[in-house]
Design a protein around this motif. Structure first.
Motif, PDB file in Angstrom:
ATOM      1  N   ILE A  46       0.840  -1.191   0.000  1.00 55.73           N
ATOM      2  CA  ILE A  46       0.000   0.000   0.000  1.00 55.73           C
ATOM      3  C   ILE A  46       0.883   1.251   0.000  1.00 55.73           C
ATOM      4  O   ILE A  46       1.961   1.271   0.601  1.00 55.73           O
ATOM      5  N   ARG A  47       0.460   2.257  -0.763  1.00 57.52           N
ATOM      6  CA  ARG A  47       1.233   3.498  -0.861  1.00 57.52           C
ATOM      7  C   ARG A  47       0.519   4.597  -0.084  1.00 57.52           C
ATOM      8  O   ARG A  47      -0.628   4.925  -0.401  1.00 57.52           O
TER       9      ARG A  47
ATOM     10  N   LEU B 292       0.461   8.506   1.456  1.00 59.70           N
ATOM     11  CA  LEU B 292       0.969   9.880   1.454  1.00 59.70           C
ATOM     12  C   LEU B 292       0.518  10.547   2.745  1.00 59.70           C
ATOM     13  O   LEU B 292      -0.680  10.691   2.986  1.00 59.70           O
TER      14      LEU B 292
ATOM     15  N   LEU C 269       7.114   7.931   8.058  1.00 57.04           N
ATOM     16  CA  LEU C 269       7.795   7.379   6.892  1.00 57.04           C
ATOM     17  C   LEU C 269       8.563   6.111   7.262  1.00 57.04           C
ATOM     18  O   LEU C 269       8.607   5.146   6.497  1.00 57.04           O
TER      19      LEU C 269
ATOM     20  N   GLY D 124       6.468   3.130   7.226  1.00 58.25           N
ATOM     21  CA  GLY D 124       6.077   2.560   5.931  1.00 58.25           C
ATOM     22  C   GLY D 124       5.338   3.481   4.992  1.00 58.25           C
ATOM     23  O   GLY D 124       4.926   3.047   3.922  1.00 58.25           O
ATOM     24  N   ALA D 125       5.144   4.749   5.364  1.00 57.99           N
ATOM     25  CA  ALA D 125       4.537   5.682   4.422  1.00 57.99           C
ATOM     26  C   ALA D 125       5.554   5.997   3.332  1.00 57.99           C
ATOM     27  O   ALA D 125       6.750   5.791   3.504  1.00 57.99           O
ATOM     28  N   SER D 126       5.065   6.484   2.189  1.00 56.31           N
ATOM     29  CA  SER D 126       5.966   6.692   1.057  1.00 56.31           C
ATOM     30  C   SER D 126       6.318   8.144   0.818  1.00 56.31           C
ATOM     31  O   SER D 126       7.273   8.439   0.113  1.00 56.31           O
ATOM     32  N   GLY D 127       5.537   9.052   1.348  1.00 51.69           N
ATOM     33  CA  GLY D 127       5.840  10.443   1.065  1.00 51.69           C
ATOM     34  C   GLY D 127       5.111  11.358   2.030  1.00 51.69           C
ATOM     35  O   GLY D 127       4.282  10.914   2.833  1.00 51.69           O
ATOM     36  N   PHE D 128       5.432  12.611   1.912  1.00 53.94           N
ATOM     37  CA  PHE D 128       4.874  13.587   2.838  1.00 53.94           C
ATOM     38  C   PHE D 128       4.447  14.828   2.070  1.00 53.94           C
ATOM     39  O   PHE D 128       5.164  15.301   1.201  1.00 53.94           O
TER      40      PHE D 128
ATOM     41  N   CYS E  60       2.950  18.731   2.771  1.00 53.27           N
ATOM     42  CA  CYS E  60       2.786  19.690   3.855  1.00 53.27           C
ATOM     43  C   CYS E  60       1.510  20.503   3.665  1.00 53.27           C
ATOM     44  O   CYS E  60       1.243  21.007   2.586  1.00 53.27           O
TER      45      CYS E  60
ATOM     46  N   ALA F  96       1.930  15.155  -5.999  1.00 50.49           N
ATOM     47  CA  ALA F  96       2.321  14.200  -4.961  1.00 50.49           C
ATOM     48  C   ALA F  96       1.675  12.842  -5.219  1.00 50.49           C
ATOM     49  O   ALA F  96       2.325  11.800  -5.101  1.00 50.49           O
TER      50      ALA F  96
ATOM     51  N   LYS G 288       3.406  11.063  -8.048  1.00 51.92           N
ATOM     52  CA  LYS G 288       4.689  10.489  -7.611  1.00 51.92           C
ATOM     53  C   LYS G 288       4.458   9.268  -6.737  1.00 51.92           C
ATOM     54  O   LYS G 288       5.220   8.304  -6.774  1.00 51.92           O
TER      55      LYS G 288
END
Lengths: 125, 718, 149
Positions: free
Chosen positions: A80-81, A83, A98, A101-105, A107, A118, A121
């Motif tokens: 699972i991806r 954000l 992160l 296991g999260a893939s990105g952030f 703000c 985002a 990506k």
């Protein structure tokens, strides 16, 4: 990931306004919003029934916070991806999410364009 | 251009493969050549032998004739017989050698040669036995008789054999000689053709060798060029790394620094890079432990395939950090650094390294700060102008003059010799008093912007005073602020001067400023002390949410020499009365006192001894206990001193430098400097201060001043 | 970079010179502004001129006696005018070096120059107030003057 396959997006945020904003803004083709959750527990229930492949996750929520929710979701589906979306008060918290296991952030506050960039990506990750 | 690993290897192997095959061909050629040459040598040797043998049949004939003649003349014939045997054996041996040579020359299987060789053998076999027979005759061939020597049986047998030999000799010479001639002819042909083919081989060999040489030369040139390219590329990389302003470095999976990094890295980080040192070690001296831990976690995220590097930019804790580098001569310098990290991708996934980029962004940060500051300054400027416009020009000019004087006096204090800690602290207190007075006057004129500026200088002084240890270096910020403040006041002075030029007949001002303001602007006289005090009390009371009424008496009677000092003193004391003396409204209510408190300021003759300036409030009275506590806390006296002190001595403490009971520092009071400035001013004028107070009822300060002529202190004549 | 930092750089350069070259620490007095008249000039003065983002002059001025004793401490026996000039020149050199290192591109720094004689005048912009940092060493008194706008 296969571009032709539809991505299933779940929005997790305790704010109604934020949930609706993400719903409205999302315009990536092949991404279908399968549901929204207002806290961690709802997110887990929704995950069990609708099997999302993508998640936008608020960090500060009642009941179960975002970090724990990230950990649980990744435990159920390692592919699972996620954000993480939060107003960045504390970078260490974001980094923790992160690590879990999260893939990105992303703000808060963000523009529609930033959200879509985002998400795009996130899909290519 | 993408290049697979295989291509690269093949390109490197090609010269080796070509060279090897060429060498193999050359070896083969040379082997053949050597073989041909040795065959040629054998053939030549056989040819030579055959040629030599051709004279032998003739030789046998000669020897046989010698024997025949010898026998007739009855001479000694043993020698020719031996010669024949030797030559015959020689012939046999030569034939064996020829056979060996023929085999060695590769002619063992040649039909022509073998036929000729067969003919030779046959001819020789016919003749050779005759020669053998001659050799068999041993002993003398003669028998001596009286009639002379005659042939004996041996002699007769020998003669018969010799005759037979001679008879066969012609045929033998023909047959053997012919066979030898044929053999020699065949061998001659063979040698000729073998020689030609050897030459051909040698030519081919030389050509191959030449080609090989040329190839080797080509490859060596190419590899030289390739390594020159590699060297050039290496040099270019070194040039880039030596030139870029960013600090570039590589991190491996253990976050250890790579061997190659840009020269700027050491400059930016102010430290040498130790081989194989870890990024954590490099960062440790620069950032707090918490940031370090977060930073290491962040960098490790980049090794997680699942994390998208563009989506974590915003959480980079090293995005912009302020670091302190110690300076060679002591002290520290603050710089702003920005770290960025990029994955170095390789085919099909994460590579072995992360690229780290560190930039010194101090200038950028500085500029953006300056921009913000200048924005704030513009706003402040506008505020200032609005404030300045509300003060009559003459009043403003007088304020600027006084303030300039106070700042010059501060500077004079700094300029005095004295390097000891205690002397420095005395200087600090002296500057503090002057600056505090300026601030008081600025607030009195409602010049908030100026008061705020002076307040900043005061803050620096307080920060310094609170230090355990001070030295001359620590005064640098003070003198810089002082300089700024003088420039600032200089600007205001100019403004005031210009304002005074336009104001006197300034009906025109009315059109642009509100009537009340215009009225003030048109007032060219100094405001009266009463006006000033009204302003001060109103300001202080509203800041403290208190209701205060001011009553003044006799202030216009102050003799000229005292006007400045009395003004300063009255302003300080009146503000103090509001801030410290008057209770908060609810406290007044609880004590059943009127809501509106009263502050009275009066100036009157003190009989013939001079004058007395009185400042009185109906507030809470001087809090004896709190004064004692505060003095003990500040270390102004020891507990044993405290025990011995009477009430009036305790009240006297409030005039000591550094004393303040106010909990909160505001622009209005609470610095503990007001009263010691008052006390100093009064002393300088040769006067004294008396205190009367009653708990919960009132506080009254009586400043007694001598007749002006008695003692005029040059307080402000610095 | 603020004026405060710049002065700090120059002061630490001078102190460092005393610590390392002379091997005896100097003490900084309270800095003050030279108001009205130019700051006092002693027998020998080493200075650098600065242009660029900020303009002005920075100099170290010291009496002959002080420089002589400094030379002695540096094992130098020749107290000639040349050597005394060299010494203040050296101090000015460290000012220049530190300024280059710390201020970088924003400043253009002249090569140090030396003037002798206490009656010399050092030109500076009239609208700046020189900041005088007294440097005390043994019984002697020198000044570091920073005049930047």
């Amino acid at each position: 990931m296969n571009a032709a396959r539809a991505h299933r997006l779940m929005i997790v945020d305790d704010s109604n306004i934020m949930r609706r904003k993400i719903e409205r803004s999302q315009e990536i083709p092949n991404v279908e919003i399968v549901g929204t959750a207002g806290n961690g527990h709802e997110a887990l229930v929704l995950h069990a029934s609708s099997h999302p492949t993508l998640v936008t996750m608020d960090l500060t929520m009642p009941e179960m916070d975002g970090i724990e929710c990230v950990e649980q979701l990744v435990g159920r589906d390692p592919d699972i991806r996620i954000l993480v979306i939060s107003a960045l008060a504390d970078k260490a918290t974001a980094i923790e999410a992160l690590e879990k296991g999260a893939s990105g952030f992303l703000c808060k506050p963000f523009t529609e364009r930033q959200l879509n960039d985002a998400l795009a990506k996130l899909i290519e990750t | 251009m993408k290049r697979r690993r295989g291509d690269f290897d093949l390109a490197q192997l090609l010269p080796v493969a070509v060279a090897t095959s060429f060498a193999a061909v050359l070896t083969l050629l040379l082997t053949f050549g050597i073989q041909r040459a040795s065959q040629l040598q054998s053939a030549s040797s056989a040819l030579q032998l055959a040629s030599e043998l051709r004279s032998l049949p003739q030789y046998f004939g000669t020897e046989l004739t010698l024997i025949q003649r010898g026998l007739e003349a009855r001479t000694f014939v043993a020698e020719p017989i031996t010669d024949i045997a030797t030559a015959r054996e020689g012939f046999d041996k030569a034939l064996v050698r020829i056979d060996a040579d023929l085999v060695a020359a590769g002619l063992g299987g040649s039909a022509d040669i073998q036929r000729v060789r067969g003919a030779l053998d046959a001819a020789w076999q016919r003749f050779s036995p005759l020669l053998v027979a001659i050799g068999r005759h041993k002993g003398s061939p003669y028998a001596d008789t009286l009639a002379g020597s005659r042939l004996n049986a041996t002699g007769r047998a020998l003669k018969a054999d010799v005759d037979e030999g001679l008879a066969a000799q012609a045929a033998a010479t023909r047959d053997v000689g012919g066979a030898l001639k044929d053999l020699a002819g065949g061998l001659q042909d063979t040698v000729g053709s073998r020689g030609r083919s050897l030459r051909t081989f040698l030519v081919i060999g030389a050509a191959v060798a030449g080609l090989l040489l040329a190839l080797m030369l080509y490859f060596s040139l190419r590899s030289r060029r390739a390594s020159a390219d590699a060297r050039r590329a290496e040099r270019q990389v070194a040039d880039i790394l030596g030139t870029v302003r960013e600090g570039l470095f590589l991190l491996d999976r253990n976050l250890a620094l790579g061997a190659v990094y840009s020269a700027s890295l050491t400059r930016i980080l102010h430290s040498e890079i130790v081989r194989d040192s870890s990024f954590e070690d490099l960062l440790r001296p620069l950032v707090p432990a918490k940031t370090l831990a977060t930073a290491m976690k962040f960098v490790n995220l980049l090794w997680k395939e699942k994390v998208h590097e563009d989506l974590i930019d915003t959480v980079n804790p090293l995005n912009q950090i302020e670091v302190q580098f110690s300076r060679a001569g002591g002290g520290a310098e603050s710089r702003h650094l920005s770290f960025a990290f990029k994955r170095v991708k390789s085919a099909g996934g994460l590579g072995e390294h992360l690229l780290g980029i560190v930039t010194d962004v101090t200038d950028r940060v500085q500029i953006s700060r300056e921009l913000e500051q200048s924005k704030a300054e513009n706003q402040a400027q506008l505020d200032l102008v609005m404030q300045l416009l509300q003060v009559p020009a003459a009043q403003l000019q007088s304020f600027v003059r006084d303030a300039d004087m106070a700042l010059r006096k501060s500077n004079a204090i700094l300029k005095q010799p004295g390097r000891e800690e205690s002397e420095l602290r005395t200087k600090l207190n002296g500057v503090f008093r002057e600056v505090h007075t300026v601030k008081g006057e600025a607030s009195a004129l409602a010049l908030g912007s100026i008061a705020a500026r002076v307040h900043q200088l005061e803050e620096s002084l307080v920060a310094l005073r609170d230090r355990a240890h001070v030295d001359g270096n620590d005064f640098i910020p003070i003198v810089v602020r002082l300089d700024e403040l003088m420039s600032y006041l200089g600007g205001i002075g100019q403004f005031a001067d210009r304002l005074s030029e336009v104001q006197p007949k300034g009906d025109t001002m009315k059109s642009v400023v509100p009537p009340l303001l215009a009225k003030q602007l048109l007032t060219t006289d100094d405001p009266s002390l009463e006006q000033l005090l009204t302003q001060v009390v109103r300001e202080a009371a509203s800041a403290q949410a208190k209701r205060v009424a001011l009553a003044c008496r006799g202030l216009d009677l102050i003799p000229a020499p005292y006007r400045k000092a009395a003004k300063d003193i009255a302003i300080h004391m009146a503000r103090n009365a509001v801030v410290h003396g008057i209770e908060a409204p609810d406290a007044r209510q609880a004590a059943s006192k009127p809501d509106t408190a009263s502050v009275r300021v009066s100036f009157e003759a003190n009989g013939t001894d001079g004058y007395v300036l009185t400042v009185e409030d109906d507030g809470q009275g001087l809090p004896f206990e709190r004064i004692l506590d505060a003095a003990l806390r500040k270390g102004l006296l020891s507990p044993s001193d405290a025990a011995r002190m009477d009430r009036s001595a305790v009240y006297g403490l409030i005039f000591r430098a550094g004393f303040s009971t106010a909990e909160q520092v505001t622009e209005h009071a609470g610095r503990g400097v007001g009263l010691d400035a008052v006390s100093q001013a009064v002393r300088e004028l040769g006067g004294s201060i008396g205190i009367a107070t009653a708990d919960g009822k009132f506080t009254r300060f009586r400043m007694k001043l001598p007749q002006p002529g008695d003692k005029i202190a040059a307080t402000h004549a610095a | 970079m603020s004026l405060q930092n710049e002065i700090g750089t120059f002061v630490s350069a001078v102190l460092n010179y005393f610590d390392t070259a002379v091997q005896q620490a100097a003490v900084v007095g309270t800095p003050y502004l030279a108001l009205g008249k130019p700051p006092e000039i002693f027998d020998y003065t080493g200075m650098i001129r600065i242009s660029g983002k900020k303009k002005g002059v920075v100099y170290f001025t010291a009496p002959k006696g002080m420089l002589s004793v400094m030379l002695m401490r540096m094992q130098e026996t020749d107290m000639s005018d040349t050597n005394l000039r060299d010494l203040v020149g050296e101090v000015a050199n460290t000012l220049s070096g530190n300024a280059r290192k710390d201020f970088g591109r924003n400043f253009i720094i002249s090569t140090p120059s030396v003037v002798a004689g206490s009656s010399s005048t050092i030109g500076y912009s009239p609208d700046t107030r020189p900041i005088v940092v007294p440097i005390d060493w043994r019984t002697y008194h020198a000044n570091l003057v920073v005049c930047l706008n």
